[in-house]
Scaffold this motif. Structure first.
Motif, PDB file in Angstrom:
ATOM      1  N   ARG A   1      -7.824  -0.091   1.468  1.00 11.28           N
ATOM      2  CA  ARG A   1      -9.649  -0.268   2.396  1.00 11.28           C
ATOM      3  C   ARG A   1     -10.286   0.765   1.377  1.00 11.28           C
ATOM      4  O   ARG A   1     -11.451   0.351   1.090  1.00 11.28           O
ATOM      5  N   LEU A   2      -9.696   1.792   0.834  1.00 10.40           N
ATOM      6  CA  LEU A   2     -10.233   2.522  -0.783  1.00 10.40           C
ATOM      7  C   LEU A   2     -10.187   1.446  -2.095  1.00 10.40           C
ATOM      8  O   LEU A   2     -10.796   1.613  -3.040  1.00 10.40           O
ATOM      9  N   LYS A   3      -9.542   0.027  -2.135  1.00 12.00           N
ATOM     10  CA  LYS A   3      -9.231  -1.025  -2.944  1.00 12.00           C
ATOM     11  C   LYS A   3      -9.019  -0.284  -4.305  1.00 12.00           C
ATOM     12  O   LYS A   3      -9.181  -0.234  -5.328  1.00 12.00           O
ATOM     13  N   LEU A   4      -7.929   0.700  -4.271  1.00  6.36           N
ATOM     14  CA  LEU A   4      -7.620   1.577  -5.251  1.00  6.36           C
ATOM     15  C   LEU A   4      -5.963   0.598  -5.450  1.00  6.36           C
ATOM     16  O   LEU A   4      -5.159   0.768  -6.668  1.00  6.36           O
ATOM     17  N   THR A   5      -5.543  -0.436  -4.645  1.00 10.65           N
ATOM     18  CA  THR A   5      -4.465  -1.096  -4.875  1.00 10.65           C
ATOM     19  C   THR A   5      -4.394  -1.776  -6.161  1.00 10.65           C
ATOM     20  O   THR A   5      -3.615  -2.367  -6.484  1.00 10.65           O
ATOM     21  N   ARG A   6      -6.131  -1.728  -6.373  1.00  8.42           N
ATOM     22  CA  ARG A   6      -6.207  -3.679  -7.677  1.00  8.42           C
ATOM     23  C   ARG A   6      -5.773  -3.355  -8.650  1.00  8.42           C
ATOM     24  O   ARG A   6      -6.121  -4.138  -9.917  1.00  8.42           O
ATOM     25  N   TRP A   7      -5.605  -1.716  -8.938  1.00 13.08           N
ATOM     26  CA  TRP A   7      -4.764  -0.941 -10.181  1.00 13.08           C
ATOM     27  C   TRP A   7      -3.683  -1.112 -10.309  1.00 13.08           C
ATOM     28  O   TRP A   7      -3.358  -0.307 -11.468  1.00 13.08           O
ATOM     29  N   LEU A   8      -3.205  -1.283  -9.376  1.00 14.07           N
ATOM     30  CA  LEU A   8      -1.678  -1.601  -9.538  1.00 14.07           C
ATOM     31  C   LEU A   8      -1.485  -2.732  -9.386  1.00 14.07           C
ATOM     32  O   LEU A   8      -1.532  -3.600  -9.376  1.00 14.07           O
ATOM     33  N   TYR A   9       0.265  -2.531 -10.971  1.00 13.09           N
ATOM     34  CA  TYR A   9       0.730  -3.832 -11.397  1.00 13.09           C
ATOM     35  C   TYR A   9       1.859  -4.898  -9.484  1.00 13.09           C
ATOM     36  O   TYR A   9       1.754  -6.082  -9.713  1.00 13.09           O
ATOM     37  N   ALA A  10       1.788  -3.159  -9.281  1.00 12.91           N
ATOM     38  CA  ALA A  10       3.239  -4.205  -8.159  1.00 12.91           C
ATOM     39  C   ALA A  10       2.798  -3.394  -6.955  1.00 12.91           C
ATOM     40  O   ALA A  10       3.538  -2.498  -6.949  1.00 12.91           O
ATOM     41  N   PRO A  11       2.225  -3.772  -5.891  1.00 13.54           N
ATOM     42  CA  PRO A  11       1.667  -2.767  -5.299  1.00 13.54           C
ATOM     43  C   PRO A  11       2.777  -2.452  -3.507  1.00 13.54           C
ATOM     44  O   PRO A  11       3.084  -2.221  -3.073  1.00 13.54           O
TER      45      PRO A  11
END
Length: 71
Positions: free
Chosen positions: A39-49
């Motif tokens: 929801r906070l769109k922090l996973t877009r910065w991760l390679y493998a969520p």
């Protein structure tokens, strides 16, 4: 002298390890944490969520074990 910490939990005549509720609760809390990160769109910065989900799940289990179960 008896140990004050539980070694097994009982549900009627069924005994099971206290790790089972810790794993289930850890999974639920990791899911809530993953939803928050999405929801906070922090996973877009991760390679493998998905690996992060497993790591968060393990951290929640360790935290529950340390603060609640006390093996």
């Amino acid at each position: 002298m008896s140990n004050p910490w539980p070694h097994e939990l009982s549900l009627g005549d069924l005994y099971f390890s206290p790790v089972i509720p810790a794993v289930v609760l850890g999974f639920v809390l990791a899911g809530i944490t993953a939803l928050l990160l999405n929801r906070l769109k922090l996973t877009r910065w991760l390679y493998a969520p998905s690996y992060l989900f497993l790591a968060i799940w393990a951290l929640w289990i360790l935290l529950i074990d340390r603060l609640w179960i006390h093996f």
